[in-house]
Design a protein around this motif. Structure first.
Motif, PDB file in Angstrom:
ATOM      1  N   GLN A  71      -7.098 -35.655   6.129  1.00  0.00           N
ATOM      2  CA  GLN A  71      -5.918 -36.238   5.493  1.00  0.00           C
ATOM      3  C   GLN A  71      -5.025 -36.731   6.622  1.00  0.00           C
ATOM      4  O   GLN A  71      -4.609 -35.938   7.455  1.00  0.00           O
ATOM      5  CB  GLN A  71      -5.145 -35.205   4.681  1.00  0.00           C
ATOM      6  N   ASN A  72      -4.762 -38.010   6.627  1.00  0.00           N
ATOM      7  CA  ASN A  72      -3.987 -38.578   7.721  1.00  0.00           C
ATOM      8  C   ASN A  72      -2.552 -38.044   7.730  1.00  0.00           C
ATOM      9  O   ASN A  72      -1.768 -38.351   6.846  1.00  0.00           O
ATOM     10  CB  ASN A  72      -3.975 -40.101   7.595  1.00  0.00           C
ATOM     11  N   PRO A  73      -2.214 -37.220   8.751  1.00  0.00           N
ATOM     12  CA  PRO A  73      -0.878 -36.617   8.780  1.00  0.00           C
ATOM     13  C   PRO A  73       0.216 -37.652   9.030  1.00  0.00           C
ATOM     14  O   PRO A  73       1.375 -37.411   8.711  1.00  0.00           O
ATOM     15  CB  PRO A  73      -0.966 -35.621   9.934  1.00  0.00           C
ATOM     16  N   LEU A  74      -0.154 -38.798   9.596  1.00  0.00           N
ATOM     17  CA  LEU A  74       0.855 -39.799   9.945  1.00  0.00           C
ATOM     18  C   LEU A  74       1.185 -40.730   8.782  1.00  0.00           C
ATOM     19  O   LEU A  74       2.125 -41.503   8.850  1.00  0.00           O
ATOM     20  CB  LEU A  74       0.376 -40.630  11.148  1.00  0.00           C
ATOM     21  N   SER A  75       0.405 -40.642   7.689  1.00  0.00           N
ATOM     22  CA  SER A  75       0.685 -41.541   6.571  1.00  0.00           C
ATOM     23  C   SER A  75       1.359 -40.816   5.416  1.00  0.00           C
ATOM     24  O   SER A  75       1.568 -41.390   4.355  1.00  0.00           O
ATOM     25  CB  SER A  75      -0.608 -42.197   6.095  1.00  0.00           C
ATOM     26  N   LYS A  76       1.690 -39.554   5.621  1.00  0.00           N
ATOM     27  CA  LYS A  76       2.351 -38.795   4.561  1.00  0.00           C
ATOM     28  C   LYS A  76       3.858 -39.043   4.605  1.00  0.00           C
ATOM     29  O   LYS A  76       4.545 -38.582   5.506  1.00  0.00           O
ATOM     30  CB  LYS A  76       2.054 -37.301   4.714  1.00  0.00           C
ATOM     31  N   ARG A  77       4.383 -39.729   3.592  1.00  0.00           N
ATOM     32  CA  ARG A  77       5.798 -40.065   3.554  1.00  0.00           C
ATOM     33  C   ARG A  77       6.655 -38.798   3.529  1.00  0.00           C
ATOM     34  O   ARG A  77       7.745 -38.770   4.087  1.00  0.00           O
ATOM     35  CB  ARG A  77       6.102 -40.912   2.310  1.00  0.00           C
ATOM     36  N   ALA A  78       6.152 -37.759   2.863  1.00  0.00           N
ATOM     37  CA  ALA A  78       6.951 -36.551   2.664  1.00  0.00           C
ATOM     38  C   ALA A  78       7.064 -35.710   3.943  1.00  0.00           C
ATOM     39  O   ALA A  78       7.877 -34.802   4.005  1.00  0.00           O
ATOM     40  CB  ALA A  78       6.359 -35.709   1.538  1.00  0.00           C
ATOM     41  N   TRP A  79       6.259 -36.026   4.939  1.00  0.00           N
ATOM     42  CA  TRP A  79       6.266 -35.201   6.148  1.00  0.00           C
ATOM     43  C   TRP A  79       7.262 -35.723   7.164  1.00  0.00           C
ATOM     44  O   TRP A  79       7.305 -36.925   7.438  1.00  0.00           O
ATOM     45  CB  TRP A  79       4.861 -35.178   6.769  1.00  0.00           C
ATOM     46  N   THR A  80       8.059 -34.820   7.694  1.00  0.00           N
ATOM     47  CA  THR A  80       9.020 -35.223   8.709  1.00  0.00           C
ATOM     48  C   THR A  80       8.668 -34.590  10.042  1.00  0.00           C
ATOM     49  O   THR A  80       8.278 -33.424  10.109  1.00  0.00           O
ATOM     50  CB  THR A  80      10.453 -34.801   8.304  1.00  0.00           C
ATOM     51  N   GLU A  81       8.829 -35.410  11.085  1.00  0.00           N
ATOM     52  CA  GLU A  81       8.507 -34.945  12.430  1.00  0.00           C
ATOM     53  C   GLU A  81       9.433 -33.798  12.814  1.00  0.00           C
ATOM     54  O   GLU A  81      10.623 -33.824  12.524  1.00  0.00           O
ATOM     55  CB  GLU A  81       8.626 -36.110  13.425  1.00  0.00           C
ATOM     56  N   GLY A  82       8.882 -32.789  13.451  1.00  0.00           N
ATOM     57  CA  GLY A  82       9.672 -31.647  13.881  1.00  0.00           C
ATOM     58  C   GLY A  82       9.561 -30.477  12.921  1.00  0.00           C
ATOM     59  O   GLY A  82       9.630 -29.334  13.325  1.00  0.00           O
ATOM     60  N   ARG A  83       9.329 -30.780  11.629  1.00  0.00           N
ATOM     61  CA  ARG A  83       9.169 -29.693  10.659  1.00  0.00           C
ATOM     62  C   ARG A  83       7.711 -29.556  10.220  1.00  0.00           C
ATOM     63  O   ARG A  83       7.121 -28.491  10.297  1.00  0.00           O
ATOM     64  CB  ARG A  83      10.049 -29.937   9.433  1.00  0.00           C
ATOM     65  N   ASP A  84       7.128 -30.650   9.758  1.00  0.00           N
ATOM     66  CA  ASP A  84       5.753 -30.607   9.256  1.00  0.00           C
ATOM     67  C   ASP A  84       4.728 -30.983  10.322  1.00  0.00           C
ATOM     68  O   ASP A  84       3.570 -30.622  10.208  1.00  0.00           O
ATOM     69  CB  ASP A  84       5.596 -31.554   8.064  1.00  0.00           C
ATOM     70  N   TYR A  85       5.173 -31.738  11.282  1.00  0.00           N
ATOM     71  CA  TYR A  85       4.257 -32.084  12.364  1.00  0.00           C
ATOM     72  C   TYR A  85       5.042 -32.433  13.618  1.00  0.00           C
ATOM     73  O   TYR A  85       6.263 -32.570  13.576  1.00  0.00           O
ATOM     74  CB  TYR A  85       3.356 -33.259  11.973  1.00  0.00           C
ATOM     75  N   ARG A  86       4.293 -32.549  14.704  1.00  0.00           N
ATOM     76  CA  ARG A  86       4.920 -32.872  15.986  1.00  0.00           C
ATOM     77  C   ARG A  86       3.868 -33.587  16.825  1.00  0.00           C
ATOM     78  O   ARG A  86       2.677 -33.371  16.649  1.00  0.00           O
ATOM     79  CB  ARG A  86       5.423 -31.554  16.565  1.00  0.00           C
ATOM     80  N   MET A  87       4.332 -34.487  17.686  1.00  0.00           N
ATOM     81  CA  MET A  87       3.420 -35.217  18.561  1.00  0.00           C
ATOM     82  C   MET A  87       3.367 -34.525  19.917  1.00  0.00           C
ATOM     83  O   MET A  87       4.408 -34.169  20.468  1.00  0.00           O
ATOM     84  CB  MET A  87       3.898 -36.671  18.752  1.00  0.00           C
ATOM     85  N   LEU A  88       2.181 -34.358  20.438  1.00  0.00           N
ATOM     86  CA  LEU A  88       2.009 -33.758  21.759  1.00  0.00           C
ATOM     87  C   LEU A  88       1.306 -34.772  22.660  1.00  0.00           C
ATOM     88  O   LEU A  88       0.229 -35.256  22.317  1.00  0.00           O
ATOM     89  CB  LEU A  88       1.136 -32.501  21.675  1.00  0.00           C
ATOM     90  N   ARG A  89       1.916 -35.077  23.771  1.00  0.00           N
ATOM     91  CA  ARG A  89       1.238 -35.948  24.727  1.00  0.00           C
ATOM     92  C   ARG A  89       0.338 -35.108  25.624  1.00  0.00           C
ATOM     93  O   ARG A  89       0.564 -33.917  25.801  1.00  0.00           O
ATOM     94  CB  ARG A  89       2.259 -36.734  25.566  1.00  0.00           C
ATOM     95  N   ALA A  90      -0.672 -35.767  26.178  1.00  0.00           N
ATOM     96  CA  ALA A  90      -1.624 -35.059  27.051  1.00  0.00           C
ATOM     97  C   ALA A  90      -0.870 -34.316  28.151  1.00  0.00           C
ATOM     98  O   ALA A  90       0.031 -34.868  28.778  1.00  0.00           O
ATOM     99  CB  ALA A  90      -2.612 -36.052  27.662  1.00  0.00           C
ATOM    100  N   GLY A  91      -1.209 -33.049  28.346  1.00  0.00           N
ATOM    101  CA  GLY A  91      -0.594 -32.261  29.395  1.00  0.00           C
ATOM    102  C   GLY A  91       0.668 -31.541  28.969  1.00  0.00           C
ATOM    103  O   GLY A  91       1.100 -30.585  29.609  1.00  0.00           O
ATOM    104  N   GLU A  92       1.251 -31.979  27.853  1.00  0.00           N
ATOM    105  CA  GLU A  92       2.456 -31.334  27.339  1.00  0.00           C
ATOM    106  C   GLU A  92       2.066 -30.004  26.692  1.00  0.00           C
ATOM    107  O   GLU A  92       1.174 -29.963  25.859  1.00  0.00           O
ATOM    108  CB  GLU A  92       3.098 -32.267  26.302  1.00  0.00           C
ATOM    109  N   PRO A  93       2.731 -28.895  27.078  1.00  0.00           N
ATOM    110  CA  PRO A  93       2.328 -27.595  26.527  1.00  0.00           C
ATOM    111  C   PRO A  93       2.611 -27.483  25.027  1.00  0.00           C
ATOM    112  O   PRO A  93       3.518 -28.137  24.510  1.00  0.00           O
ATOM    113  CB  PRO A  93       3.167 -26.586  27.314  1.00  0.00           C
TER     114      PRO A  93
END
Length: 237
Positions: free
Chosen positions: A200-222
DNA sequence: CCAAAGATGCGCT
DNA sequence: GCGCATCTTTGGG
């Protein structure tokens, strides 16, 4: 083949580092290959895991040395996991995409498609052939009876770091965890580039807000979910 | 028996 | 491309 110490780390670190790696499965004269794009971590001391339900013969592999394969059958399909550091901790291989290279060519892809037909018997879109934990097992012919409790081996089944770059990871809640079973934990990891091909594509869910339901991690970021863990990233070579 | 770290088809937008 | 109802199949209780 990934060295056994790869799995002798926190399951959440292993889950994230598996993104971009290729699962290889020999099938007769062919090698079937799938590049991992989505994983989930499950810890013993947390209510979403099978290990938390108790130690039984069928779940024994979860408590065996890191790198032991744990498979189970549920909802009309097989699922593939590998034990990690700490008894009861594991990663679930959730989705992948067929990987073509010198070892696996068009014939391998055709074999995978044939192993995992649609319900109506037709051929699946290669883009979605391994888009799900049981679909992945179907495409690679991975079955509980054969593999649970076993380890990887270079002649039949192993994971390889092919140097695939995963510059960004989407970290989200795990799917299918009932309320009250630690469903809030952000233990799911998706290769951001391949998000449209995961379950299920987490980036296409309108109801999901960054920081609560998901977060982006760049390579090397803990991983902020892992307190007190600053393990160096696995060398990709 | 029946729940289960699921998948699919369908109706909708 | 979404969300929900429906179908699925095995083994542990």
């Amino acid at each position: 083949m990934l060295p056994p110490p790869f799995f002798d780390r926190d399951a959440r670190v292993v889950a994230r580092d598996l993104l971009g790696c290729v699962l290889r499965r020999r099938h007769g004269a062919l090698w079937l290959s799938a590049r991992i794009i989505e994983t989930e971590a499950y810890l013993h001391e947390e209510r979403g895991s099978h290990a938390s339900l108790g130690r039984t013969p069928s779940r024994e592999a979860l408590f065996m040395r890191p790198g032991t394969i744990y498979m189970y059958f549920s909802r009309a399909g097989d699922s593939f996991n590998v034990s990690c550091r700490g008894p009861g901790n594991a990663v679930l291989f959730k989705s992948a995409v067929p990987h073509l290279d010198a070892r696996s060519g068009r014939e391998s892809l055709e074999r995978m498609a044939k192993l995992n037909p649609r319900r109506d018997g037709g051929m699946r879109d290669p883009d979605r052939l391994c888009s799900g934990q049981t679909l992945l097992c179907g495409s690679l012919d991975l079955k509980v009876r054969r593999w649970t409790g076993r380890s990887f081996d270079s002649d039949e089944l192993y994971v390889e770091d092919v140097g695939w770059s995963v510059p960004e990871v989407v970290q989200t809640r795990r799917l299918g965890i009932p309320e009250g079973r630690d469903e809030h934990l952000l233990y799911r990891y998706v290769d951001a580039v391949e998000a449209r091909r995961c379950t299920q594509n987490p980036l296409s869910k309108r109801a999901w807000t960054e920081g609560r339901d998901y977060r982006m991690l760049r390579a090397g970021e803990p991983d902020p979910e892992i307190r007190g863990s600053r393990e160096p990233p696995t060398p990709r070579a």
